[in-house]
Design a protein around this motif. Structure first.
Motif, mmCIF file in Angstrom:
data_model
loop_
_atom_site.group_PDB
_atom_site.id
_atom_site.type_symbol
_atom_site.label_atom_id
_atom_site.label_comp_id
_atom_site.label_asym_id
_atom_site.label_seq_id
_atom_site.Cartn_x
_atom_site.Cartn_y
_atom_site.Cartn_z
ATOM 1 N N GLU A 166 0.825 -1.285 -0.023
ATOM 2 C CA GLU A 166 -0.285 0.062 0.014
ATOM 3 C C GLU A 166 1.006 1.095 0.060
ATOM 4 O OE1 GLU A 166 -2.648 -0.647 3.379
ATOM 5 O OE2 GLU A 166 -3.847 -1.873 2.054
ATOM 6 N N GLU B 168 -10.249 -2.173 -5.743
ATOM 7 C CA GLU B 168 -11.075 -1.016 -5.067
ATOM 8 C C GLU B 168 -10.218 -0.131 -4.280
ATOM 9 O OE1 GLU B 168 -14.447 -0.125 -1.799
ATOM 10 O OE2 GLU B 168 -14.265 -2.324 -2.555
ATOM 11 N N SER B 169 -8.876 -0.691 -3.708
ATOM 12 C CA SER B 169 -7.925 0.111 -3.231
ATOM 13 C C SER B 169 -7.186 0.985 -4.120
ATOM 14 C CB SER B 169 -6.980 -1.054 -2.246
ATOM 15 O OG SER B 169 -7.738 -1.650 -1.202
ATOM 16 N N ARG C 287 -8.148 2.050 -7.078
ATOM 17 C CA ARG C 287 -8.765 3.101 -7.629
ATOM 18 C C ARG C 287 -9.077 4.131 -6.529
ATOM 19 N NH1 ARG C 287 -12.347 -1.034 -8.821
ATOM 20 N NH2 ARG C 287 -13.913 -0.597 -7.195
ATOM 21 N N ARG C 288 -9.173 3.970 -5.284
ATOM 22 C CA ARG C 288 -9.246 4.931 -4.166
ATOM 23 C C ARG C 288 -7.787 5.769 -4.227
ATOM 24 N NH1 ARG C 288 -11.477 1.276 -0.592
ATOM 25 N NH2 ARG C 288 -9.362 0.645 0.325
ATOM 26 N N ALA C 289 -6.479 5.059 -4.643
ATOM 27 C CA ALA C 289 -5.358 5.816 -4.674
ATOM 28 C C ALA C 289 -5.368 6.958 -5.712
ATOM 29 C CB ALA C 289 -4.334 4.827 -4.814
ATOM 30 N N ASP C 290 -6.117 6.599 -6.684
ATOM 31 C CA ASP C 290 -6.157 7.618 -7.994
ATOM 32 C C ASP C 290 -4.790 7.886 -8.550
ATOM 33 O OD1 ASP C 290 -7.611 9.427 -9.342
ATOM 34 O OD2 ASP C 290 -7.073 11.246 -8.249
ATOM 35 N N ARG C 291 -4.205 6.796 -8.949
ATOM 36 C CA ARG C 291 -3.091 6.811 -9.718
ATOM 37 C C ARG C 291 -3.575 6.459 -11.192
ATOM 38 N NH1 ARG C 291 -1.911 8.919 -5.636
ATOM 39 N NH2 ARG C 291 -0.271 9.195 -4.547
ATOM 40 N N THR D 30 -3.503 3.969 -14.159
ATOM 41 C CA THR D 30 -3.179 2.440 -13.681
ATOM 42 C C THR D 30 -3.477 1.715 -15.082
ATOM 43 O OG1 THR D 30 -4.187 2.620 -11.487
ATOM 44 C CG2 THR D 30 -4.362 0.499 -12.416
#
Length: 486
Positions: free
Chosen positions: A81, A109-110, A112-116, A118
């Motif tokens: 993470e 989902e993790s 997507r939350r990081a907003d990098r 991909t």
């Protein structure tokens, strides 16, 4: 002139989807351990790759697992993470043959939350078995799946193109820089090896200990000696997972590290290695791979710190490791960890030094430094000892000085006679350093007793200040090869 941006790309996914195989493909090196065993990778590993004319950092991570807090998988997930949060872009890898699993959905989902930015990589697509799994990848919501086979090298050109487009969109086009010749740099380094005295030490750190030529430093020892804790203390961050369980580290992970000494700022490549046990006790595939990787790190290191526990110092396996380091010709420093738990420190240090003198007599003068990796004590003294040993390991002695020494050594203790003829040693020179290596020319080199060779090596050490490093003396038959012929 501003330095070019070096983007970071993290490879993430659940265990055993082929992340390390893809890492090796992208970096062009077999740096990461690979196996069918899930969860082999535990720590973050970094490597460089050239993508579209731009140098990028590729980060291999441990498999993402949903695990109870405090467990090894939970600590592995925490490392992954962190890599996601620090990355500029992410390669999310899943196994196309196995299809999308609940774990894939959870960790997508993790991401997507990081907003990098991909890229979704459907690995293991060789043959027809992975076709259905590629289509399933759309359900993760990370864009179009890219079918590849990291093991067989299929689909990597398309992945490379996608990475170039992603990096260009985020950072713009890579700037063209003038190519530099690595061979010419090597030639300059070889030429400066002939420098003597104080100038040699200045030249040494002009050539090594820089970002272009970091000093390779490996930390080795038995399991649970505190190697990863020491690496984290030197780096100033929780780079490696640590805990009371022995055998946590598996890969030999390298990390850049800077340290200031006497006004110089030296750059190191720091290797954390797996704990080394006796061969007879190694029966698991993961441990065999880890032990092999640790030995490889020793072979390519320049300085090796052997970490032992103050509670049980210099056990048989410690001595075996030290002997291996010496055989490989590396510079060795002994760090005694967990020093904060020792009550009578003076008596314990005297005991350790006596044991080192008796049981490691083949490399006399090894630096012994007490530290506490957990409390971050003694680290400056440890690095000072490492740098000092590195300087000794690179030391070159001028040929006239060597032959004056040889004349004095032979006068003090003459070589023995064989079959009525005394052995004559006529000339000595030092062809290489790293470690200091000397060649002596004698009339009957094969007949010179080992005891006399040991006498010469000991005298070399004492005369020219060569403690704590291997010293090699090779004997050749013949006269002075540099004498002028009449």
């Amino acid at each position: 002139m501003t330095e070019p941006i070096k983007p970071s790309i993290a490879i993430v996914g659940r265990p055993n989807v082929g992340k390390s195989t893809l890492f090796n493909r992208l970096t062009g090196k077999r740096a990461a351990l690979v196996s069918d065993m899930p969860g082999l990778t535990r720590d973050r590993r970094e490597g460089e790759a050239e993508i579209g004319g731009r140098t990028v950092t590729i980060v291999d991570t441990a498999g993402l697992e949903d695990a109870p807090r405090g467990t090894i998988p939970d600590r592995m997930r925490s490392q992954s993470e962190t890599a996601i949060l620090e990355a500029d872009a992410i390669l999310f890898v899943y196994d196309a043959r196995a299809g999308i699993t609940p774990a894939d959905e959870l960790f997508a989902e993790s991401v997507r939350r990081a907003d990098r930015p991909t890229l979704l990589v459907a690995n293991k697509c060789e043959g027809r078995k992975g076709e259905a799994g590629v289509l399933e990848g759309y359900a993760l919501g990370l864009g179009e799946p890219m079918p590849v086979s990291a093991e067989h090298g299929e689909g990597l050109y398309d992945l490379d193109d996608a990475l170039i487009a992603l990096l260009t969109d985020r950072f713009g086009k890579a700037s063209k820089t003038a190519a530099t010749s690595e061979d010419s740099a090597e030639d300059e380094a070889d030429e400066s090896d002939t420098t003597d005295g104080a100038d040699a030490e200045v030249a040494l750190f002009d050539r090594f200990g820089t970002e272009d030529r970091p000093i390779k430093l490996a930390i080795v020892g038995r399991p649970n000696a505190g190697k990863s804790t020491l690496v984290n203390a030197l780096l100033g961050e929780d780079r490696m997972i640590v805990g009371p369980e022995p055998g946590l580290t598996r890969d030999a992970i390298s990390s850049p590290f800077e340290w200031k000494a006497d006004g110089r700022e030296l750059t190191f490549e720091l290797f954390d290695t797996a704990g080394l046990r006796r061969k007879s006790r190694i029966n698991k595939t993961a441990e065999k791979l880890s032990a092999s990787d640790a030995m490889r790190a020793v072979r390519f290191a320049e300085i090796v710190i052997l970490l032992v526990s103050a509670e049980h110092p210099l056990e048989h396996q410690d001595l075996t490791i030290a002997d291996h380091v010496s055989t490989e010709g590396r510079a060795l420093v002994l760090a005694v960890n967990k020093w904060d738990v020792v009550t009578d420190k003076q008596a314990r240090m005297a005991e350790i030094r006596k044991a080192v003198e008796m049981r490691m007599s083949h490399v006399p003068g090894i630096a012994v430094v007490p530290i506490s990796a957990l409390a971050e004590r003694g680290l400056d003294k440890l690095m000072q000892a490492a740098v000092s040993t590195y300087e000794t390991w690179n030391r070159r002695v001028a040929t006239p000085d060597l032959n004056r020494w040889l004349s004095d050594a032979v006068q003090r203790h003459a070589p023995p006679a064989v079959s009525g003829r005394r052995i004559k040693i006529r000339y000595v020179t030092q062809p290489t350093t790293r470690p200091p290596t000397f060649v002596a020319f004698a009339s009957q080199p094969q007949a010179l007793p080992k005891s006399y060779e040991r006498y010469l090596v000991k005298s070399l050490r004492e005369t020219f200040g060569l403690p704590g490093v291997p010293v090699r003396l090779n004997l050749r038959k013949g006269d002075n090869p540099y004498a002028k012929k009449r």
